[in-house]
Design a protein around this motif. Structure first.
Motif, mmCIF file in Angstrom:
data_model
loop_
_atom_site.group_PDB
_atom_site.id
_atom_site.type_symbol
_atom_site.label_atom_id
_atom_site.label_comp_id
_atom_site.label_asym_id
_atom_site.label_seq_id
_atom_site.Cartn_x
_atom_site.Cartn_y
_atom_site.Cartn_z
ATOM 1 N N ALA A 86 0.442 10.924 2.894
ATOM 2 C CA ALA A 86 1.417 11.966 3.232
ATOM 3 C C ALA A 86 1.065 13.298 2.543
ATOM 4 N N ASP A 87 0.727 13.135 1.269
ATOM 5 C CA ASP A 87 0.331 14.366 0.549
ATOM 6 C C ASP A 87 -0.908 14.994 1.170
ATOM 7 N N THR A 88 -1.809 14.097 1.495
ATOM 8 C CA THR A 88 -3.045 14.600 2.118
ATOM 9 C C THR A 88 -2.746 15.266 3.441
ATOM 10 N N LEU A 89 -1.848 14.682 4.176
ATOM 11 C CA LEU A 89 -1.465 15.262 5.465
ATOM 12 C C LEU A 89 -0.865 16.661 5.281
ATOM 13 N N LEU A 90 0.002 16.752 4.275
ATOM 14 C CA LEU A 90 0.607 18.074 4.012
ATOM 15 C C LEU A 90 -0.448 19.102 3.619
ATOM 16 N N THR A 91 -1.344 18.630 2.750
ATOM 17 C CA THR A 91 -2.428 19.552 2.324
ATOM 18 C C THR A 91 -3.295 19.943 3.501
ATOM 19 N N ILE A 92 -3.603 18.939 4.325
ATOM 20 C CA ILE A 92 -4.448 19.215 5.497
ATOM 21 C C ILE A 92 -3.751 20.197 6.423
ATOM 22 N N ARG A 93 -2.407 19.988 6.538
ATOM 23 C CA ARG A 93 -1.655 20.893 7.418
ATOM 24 C C ARG A 93 -1.725 22.340 6.898
ATOM 25 N N ASN A 149 0.834 -1.230 0.000
ATOM 26 C CA ASN A 149 0.000 0.000 0.000
ATOM 27 C C ASN A 149 0.857 1.264 0.000
ATOM 28 N N TYR A 150 1.982 1.258 -0.706
ATOM 29 C CA TYR A 150 2.845 2.446 -0.681
ATOM 30 C C TYR A 150 2.163 3.652 -1.305
#
Length: 585
Positions: free
Chosen positions: A81-88, A73-74
């Motif tokens: 990770a991208d979503t996390l950055l965007t969310i941040r 599931n990489y």
């Protein structure tokens, strides 16, 4: 087995104690690890020795599973990770927006407060509008009250106008804080002032008692004056009306002006006093002067004083005795009429008219003396034609009337003087005050004295020729024997016994008598024919000779005889006048 079981139980008991002890000794374990710690404490020693290995194997297994999951599931991890950055980043932006929103919240709060307040005001206005709409007809009627009241005032409907004024006054008292009602009351007050002006203007016009009663009733309803002020206002307005009537009269003609003034006071002053007493009678309680301080009395005295003052000023301007007599009769009639209201001023009139009569008589006598002096100064001493009237005719005329003797036509200065005296007597006769009898007699005597002095002065200052001197002496004799008695007779017709007063002052012509006596003594007797003597006897003048010589002594004696006859005739006439005066007395 039993021992082993016991040992196990003992070991378990001891282990449970150890677990509780260890639990108490490990307070730093979190709630998620607390269960595992409790489970470790329940393991045996062997198991505890194996536990690390088991844990390592589990860790390895979990690591491999994680790797497998990561490999498998990489993409998901990368997307996460991208979503996390965007969310941040979004969370940071949201944080900034939250901060700006927090800063704007006070403004929003104040705006909401203002909105609530304006909404409340709008609601109040809406309620007022709804109430106004529901009472539209009533409000319209109220707002039309000033216009309706003004219309009533213009049309003379004062009762309706005052009813509207009272209604608005009641509304103003009930609603002192309503601007519309107060504005309405202000407009009504202005209209009330207009009504008051109209009422006062009516009081200044020719109105009768019923109208006066109505106007005073309206003024009392308005309530703008006290009772005393209303009385004073009534008298002032009526006085303004009387003054207006007098101002309309023509002052250029004193006689007509006085007639109009007397007639005005006779009718209108009487009416005003009766109107005042009728209007304010219910307030005086039989004590009018005590109640209003003698207001009516003071006002009436002011009017009478003004009336008398006008008479005092205007009477000297009247130059006819008949006019004076008419004015006196009208004044007496006016005073008698005003006497019904206690304003009889007849006792104050004699002094005014006596002064006017005295001035008029003195003026006429002065004019007569002046005219005599002017004619005497310019007279040419030439013989005039004989008139031809006999002495008997003159005597009869003297007995029946006071027509100037025709004989005086031969002496123009004396004729002018007698005409002036007759004019003065004619002006005196219609209005001859009894109290002035002696004063006027002295004025007449003064005029006769002035004529006598003028004749003596003329004789002293003028140089006359012989024939001119005879004519002058004939004039002097005519003054003593004809003019003087005629003036006494005229005065006796004006005043019973007046002729005696004048004749008793014969000493005033003593100088002329001495002059005549001296001239008679200087004359020399000479013969004269009968025709000349008859001419002297008939005409009473000294004839002039054709050559300019003086008359003879016989002619002088004839003249003296004729003068004696005329003197006797005059004496008889005076006696008859005296008898007539006694009968009149």
């Amino acid at each position: 087995m039993d021992l082993t079981g016991f040992q196990k139980m003992e070991s378990q008991g001891s282990s449970s104690e150890d677990i509780s002890t260890v639990t108490t000794l490990l307070p730093l374990a979190s709630d998620s690890q607390q269960h595992y710690v409790s489970e470790l404490l329940s393991f045996t020693l062997d198991r505890l020795h194996k536990e690390p290995e088991l844990l390592r194997v589990d860790a390895e297994r979990i690591r491999r599973q994680m790797q497998e999951v990561a490999v498998t599931n990489y993409r998901s991890f990368i997307a996460a990770a991208d979503t996390l950055l965007t969310i941040r980043n979004e969370v940071s932006s949201i944080d900034k927006h939250l901060e700006s929103m927090i800063n704007e919240i006070p403004k929003l709060t104040s705006g909401c407060t203002e909105f609530i307040e304006s909404a409340e005001q709008i609601l109040e206005k809406r309620k007022m509008n709804q109430t106004m709409l529901a009472n539209h007809s009533t409000l319209l009627d109220l707002l039309e009250i000033p216009q309706l009241m003004d219309t009533c005032v213009r049309n003379g409907n004062y009762d309706e106008a005052l009813d509207l004024e009272a209604f608005v006054g009641k509304l103003s008292t009930m609603h002192p804080k309503l601007p519309v009602i107060q504005a309405l009351a202000g407009e009504v007050r202005l209209t009330t002032q207009s009504l008051l002006s109209q009422l006062l203007q009516k009081l200044r016009s020719n109105i009768q008692l019923p109208e006066c009663l109505r106007i005073i009733g309206y003024l009392r309803r308005i309530g703008a004056f006290s009772e005393y002020g209303m009385r004073l206002l009534f008298l002032r307005c009526r006085e303004a009306w009387l003054t207006g009537i007098l101002e309309d009269l023509d002052q250029a003609n004193p006689y007509e002006y006085l007639k109009g003034m007397i007639n005005c006071h006779r009718m209108h002053l009487f009416d005003v006093v009766n109107q005042y007493r009728a209007i304010f009678a219910d307030d005086t309680s039989g004590s009018e002067e005590n109640y209003d301080g003698g207001l009516l009395f003071s006002w009436a005295m002011h009017q009478i004083t003004s009336h008398l003052q006008t008479l005092k000023v205007m009477l000297p301007k009247i130059t006819e005795g008949g006019s004076l007599s008419n004015i006196l009769d009208q004044c007496m009639y006016c005073a008698m009429g005003l006497g019904w209201v206690g304003l009889d001023f007849r006792g104050l009139l004699p002094s005014l008219f006596e002064e006017a009569v005295l001035n008029l008589f003195s003026k006429n006598m002065g004019t007569a003396v002046e005219n005599f002096q002017l004619v005497l100064d310019s007279h040419r001493w030439v013989p005039l034609p004989a008139v031809g009237f006999s002495a008997n005719t003159v005597r009869e005329e003297s007995q029946e009337d006071v027509t100037p003797p025709s004989y005086l036509m031969e002496h123009p200065p004396l004729a002018v003087f007698i005409n002036g005296v007759s004019a003065a007597m004619n002006e005196l006769r219609p209005c001859a005050p009894i109290s002035l009898k002696h004063v006027l007699a002295q004025e007449l005597i003064k005029g006769l004295q002035a004529v006598s002095d003028s004749l003596l002065l003329y004789n002293t200052t003028r140089v006359l020729r012989a024939n001119e001197s005879g004519l002058f002496l004939s004039l002097c004799r005519a003054f003593i024997e004809v003019a003087y008695p005629h003036c006494a007779t005229c005065f006796g017709r004006c005043y019973p016994g007046g002729a005696t007063l004048i004749m008793d002052a014969k000493n005033l012509y003593d100088g002329i008598s001495r002059l005549l006596e001296a001239s008679s003594a200087r004359e020399v007797p000479k013969p004269v024919n009968n025709g000349e003597a008859k001419s002297v006897a008939d005409n009473g003048e000294v004839p002039t000779m054709e050559n300019g010589e003086t008359p003879t002594a016989t002619e002088s004696e004839a003249i003296n005889a004729d003068g004696a006859n005329k003197g006797a005739t005059t004496s008889e006439t005076n006696e008859e006048d005296t008898n007539t005066e006694k009968l009149l007395e």
